[in-house]
Scaffold this motif. Sequence first.
Motif, PDB file in Angstrom:
ATOM      1  N   GLY A  34      37.072  14.615  88.785  1.00 43.89           N
ATOM      2  CA  GLY A  34      36.822  14.063  87.452  1.00 43.89           C
ATOM      3  C   GLY A  34      35.543  14.631  86.859  1.00 43.89           C
ATOM      4  O   GLY A  34      34.594  14.943  87.584  1.00 43.89           O
ATOM      5  N   SER A  35      35.543  14.780  85.534  1.00 47.72           N
ATOM      6  CA  SER A  35      34.330  15.239  84.842  1.00 47.72           C
ATOM      7  C   SER A  35      34.152  14.432  83.580  1.00 47.72           C
ATOM      8  O   SER A  35      35.122  14.188  82.865  1.00 47.72           O
ATOM      9  CB  SER A  35      34.468  16.695  84.395  1.00 47.72           C
ATOM     10  OG  SER A  35      34.502  17.531  85.499  1.00 47.72           O
ATOM     11  N   THR A  36      32.906  14.067  83.310  1.00 52.96           N
ATOM     12  CA  THR A  36      32.634  13.524  81.991  1.00 52.96           C
ATOM     13  C   THR A  36      32.505  14.707  81.037  1.00 52.96           C
ATOM     14  O   THR A  36      32.399  15.853  81.472  1.00 52.96           O
ATOM     15  CB  THR A  36      31.340  12.684  82.006  1.00 52.96           C
ATOM     16  OG1 THR A  36      30.315  13.442  82.643  1.00 52.96           O
ATOM     17  CG2 THR A  36      31.539  11.389  82.769  1.00 52.96           C
ATOM     18  N   ILE A  37      32.518  14.423  79.728  1.00 51.78           N
ATOM     19  CA  ILE A  37      32.422  15.530  78.781  1.00 51.78           C
ATOM     20  C   ILE A  37      30.960  15.794  78.467  1.00 51.78           C
ATOM     21  O   ILE A  37      30.145  14.890  78.580  1.00 51.78           O
ATOM     22  CB  ILE A  37      33.220  15.246  77.495  1.00 51.78           C
ATOM     23  CG1 ILE A  37      32.747  13.929  76.877  1.00 51.78           C
ATOM     24  CG2 ILE A  37      34.692  15.207  77.760  1.00 51.78           C
ATOM     25  CD1 ILE A  37      33.326  13.658  75.533  1.00 51.78           C
ATOM     26  N   PRO A  38      30.574  17.014  78.053  1.00 52.00           N
ATOM     27  CA  PRO A  38      31.413  18.163  77.740  1.00 52.00           C
ATOM     28  C   PRO A  38      31.102  19.354  78.641  1.00 52.00           C
ATOM     29  O   PRO A  38      30.149  19.341  79.407  1.00 52.00           O
ATOM     30  CB  PRO A  38      30.919  18.493  76.333  1.00 52.00           C
ATOM     31  CG  PRO A  38      29.427  18.338  76.465  1.00 52.00           C
ATOM     32  CD  PRO A  38      29.225  17.197  77.447  1.00 52.00           C
ATOM     33  N   GLY A  89      38.308   4.694  90.411  1.00 57.05           N
ATOM     34  CA  GLY A  89      37.422   5.464  91.288  1.00 57.05           C
ATOM     35  C   GLY A  89      38.127   6.061  92.498  1.00 57.05           C
ATOM     36  O   GLY A  89      37.876   7.215  92.876  1.00 57.05           O
ATOM     37  N   ASP A  90      39.045   5.295  93.121  1.00 55.42           N
ATOM     38  CA  ASP A  90      39.681   5.769  94.352  1.00 55.42           C
ATOM     39  C   ASP A  90      40.610   6.963  94.132  1.00 55.42           C
ATOM     40  O   ASP A  90      40.967   7.660  95.073  1.00 55.42           O
ATOM     41  CB  ASP A  90      40.462   4.622  95.018  1.00 55.42           C
ATOM     42  CG  ASP A  90      41.576   4.130  94.117  1.00 55.42           C
ATOM     43  OD1 ASP A  90      41.298   3.860  92.925  1.00 55.42           O
ATOM     44  OD2 ASP A  90      42.729   4.050  94.577  1.00 55.42           O
ATOM     45  N   LEU A  91      41.003   7.207  92.881  1.00 54.16           N
ATOM     46  CA  LEU A  91      41.887   8.340  92.595  1.00 54.16           C
ATOM     47  C   LEU A  91      41.163   9.671  92.793  1.00 54.16           C
ATOM     48  O   LEU A  91      41.762  10.687  93.114  1.00 54.16           O
ATOM     49  CB  LEU A  91      42.371   8.223  91.133  1.00 54.16           C
ATOM     50  CG  LEU A  91      43.115   9.399  90.511  1.00 54.16           C
ATOM     51  CD1 LEU A  91      44.447   9.644  91.227  1.00 54.16           C
ATOM     52  CD2 LEU A  91      43.379   9.140  89.040  1.00 54.16           C
ATOM     53  N   PHE A  92      39.844   9.654  92.608  1.00 52.23           N
ATOM     54  CA  PHE A  92      39.082  10.908  92.569  1.00 52.23           C
ATOM     55  C   PHE A  92      38.512  11.274  93.935  1.00 52.23           C
ATOM     56  O   PHE A  92      37.984  10.425  94.646  1.00 52.23           O
ATOM     57  CB  PHE A  92      37.939  10.798  91.558  1.00 52.23           C
ATOM     58  CG  PHE A  92      38.438  10.613  90.145  1.00 52.23           C
ATOM     59  CD1 PHE A  92      38.771  11.716  89.377  1.00 52.23           C
ATOM     60  CD2 PHE A  92      38.611   9.347  89.609  1.00 52.23           C
ATOM     61  CE1 PHE A  92      39.256  11.557  88.092  1.00 52.23           C
ATOM     62  CE2 PHE A  92      39.101   9.173  88.319  1.00 52.23           C
ATOM     63  CZ  PHE A  92      39.423  10.282  87.559  1.00 52.23           C
ATOM     64  N   ASP A  93      38.609  12.579  94.234  1.00 54.49           N
ATOM     65  CA  ASP A  93      37.991  13.083  95.468  1.00 54.49           C
ATOM     66  C   ASP A  93      36.568  13.525  95.207  1.00 54.49           C
ATOM     67  O   ASP A  93      35.778  13.672  96.134  1.00 54.49           O
ATOM     68  CB  ASP A  93      38.809  14.248  96.008  1.00 54.49           C
ATOM     69  CG  ASP A  93      40.217  13.786  96.328  1.00 54.49           C
ATOM     70  OD1 ASP A  93      41.105  13.932  95.472  1.00 54.49           O
ATOM     71  OD2 ASP A  93      40.401  13.207  97.417  1.00 54.49           O
ATOM     72  N   GLY A  94      36.264  13.769  93.964  1.00 60.68           N
ATOM     73  CA  GLY A  94      34.913  14.171  93.615  1.00 60.68           C
ATOM     74  C   GLY A  94      34.713  14.199  92.123  1.00 60.68           C
ATOM     75  O   GLY A  94      35.643  13.955  91.344  1.00 60.68           O
ATOM     76  N   PHE A  95      33.476  14.514  91.728  1.00 57.85           N
ATOM     77  CA  PHE A  95      33.120  14.531  90.308  1.00 57.85           C
ATOM     78  C   PHE A  95      32.176  15.700  90.029  1.00 57.85           C
ATOM     79  O   PHE A  95      31.305  16.016  90.846  1.00 57.85           O
ATOM     80  CB  PHE A  95      32.387  13.240  89.917  1.00 57.85           C
ATOM     81  CG  PHE A  95      33.198  11.995  90.179  1.00 57.85           C
ATOM     82  CD1 PHE A  95      34.189  11.587  89.303  1.00 57.85           C
ATOM     83  CD2 PHE A  95      32.973  11.231  91.322  1.00 57.85           C
ATOM     84  CE1 PHE A  95      34.941  10.446  89.545  1.00 57.85           C
ATOM     85  CE2 PHE A  95      33.712  10.089  91.578  1.00 57.85           C
ATOM     86  CZ  PHE A  95      34.700   9.691  90.691  1.00 57.85           C
TER      87      PHE A  95
END
Length: 377
Positions: A34-38, A89-95
């Motif tokens: 996952g990433s926040t923008i931008p 949160g649990d869906l993501f392996d990292g950010f």
Amino acid sequence: MWDNLSLKEVVELTKDPFPSIRKWVKEKGKKVIGSTIPDVPEEVIHAFDFLPVSLIGTDKPLKKAPSRLPDNACSLARSNLELVMSYEGDLFDGFVLPQVCDTTQHLSDIWRIHFPDKYTECFLAPRQVDRPSARYWTKEEIERLISSLSNWTNRKITDDGLNSSIALFNENKKLLKEIYDFKKKNPAALTNKELFSLIKLSMQVDKEEFNKSLKRIKDGLKPQKGEGYTDIVLAGITCDPPEVYALFDEIKLNIVADTLVTGTRYIDGVVAQNGNPVDALVDRHMNRMFFSPIHDNVYRNFEEIKTLYKENNAKAVIYIHIEFCESQEYDLPDLKNMLRKEGIPFHVMDTEYQTLSLSHLRTRLQAFFESLKGGAL
Ligand code: SF4
């Protein structure tokens, strides 16, 4: 799963794409970053065989974020933090988290503390892109991200692999641009809400599949000019909740240009192909449209909006202000003055991710356009 969607299904999925992302990830055995923008180079994340997902807030209630971020932190940051802390949160392996303002700097620290077991990397894009060092810095950052993902996954990517991801993401942007260009001239062919749902969902699902839906949707569009539409420029960073677009549709506004990170600034991020892919990603970063906290010229926001307004023969500029966005709050007073001096009708809409009722926005927007029609602006 995302390769044969109708426009109606896209709009429905955009409201909450996460159940379908969960299902897809389970079926494909993929991992999610996952990433926040931008401006995180999502092509790099894809080249490592992850699904990159942009985090663009939630309309679900805030429960945990208020204890981590103060009430006057921007609505997008609070909403994104809530999205991962309470819901997905649990869906993501990292950010991979870009730091573009004070809020995003604090946010990435909070994120790291809250998810000690997940991969968390920052992406430090230069904020003053006219400095001689900015190009060098951007390249170092992209290479640092590649090396960080390499260390974490114990894998390497090749130029060919990164170029293939770039080609796929470029194809997505090209299709979106074709649909946008068609809609500008045919406002009754698809709604603003449908167009911007296509862009938003593109930032969150697998593009190999979704491009097939985009192509089918594009090929199925029929010219429909309609009557009584007012062309506008939409300025800002994001525009949420999606019902704001429905409001525009309700009073027959046709968005002919925008500066949104979840709009044209995303679509315009096509990357040159077949050369050195990292250099090409750096070029994209240096040439992107204005974004509030990243700039090379304090007048650029005004100049870009004025140009979009004039080139598209628009009738007004609507500015979406995210509640407590500090960068926008710095920009707004000067922008208002400069546009007023140019005689450009300008209306600011204050939005908040957890807003459920838009009646106050509707009343003001209707009053603004009534005044515009009556020649009072
Ligand atoms: S730029 Fe504005 S909207 Fe984006 S995180 Fe910073 S304060 Fe929030």
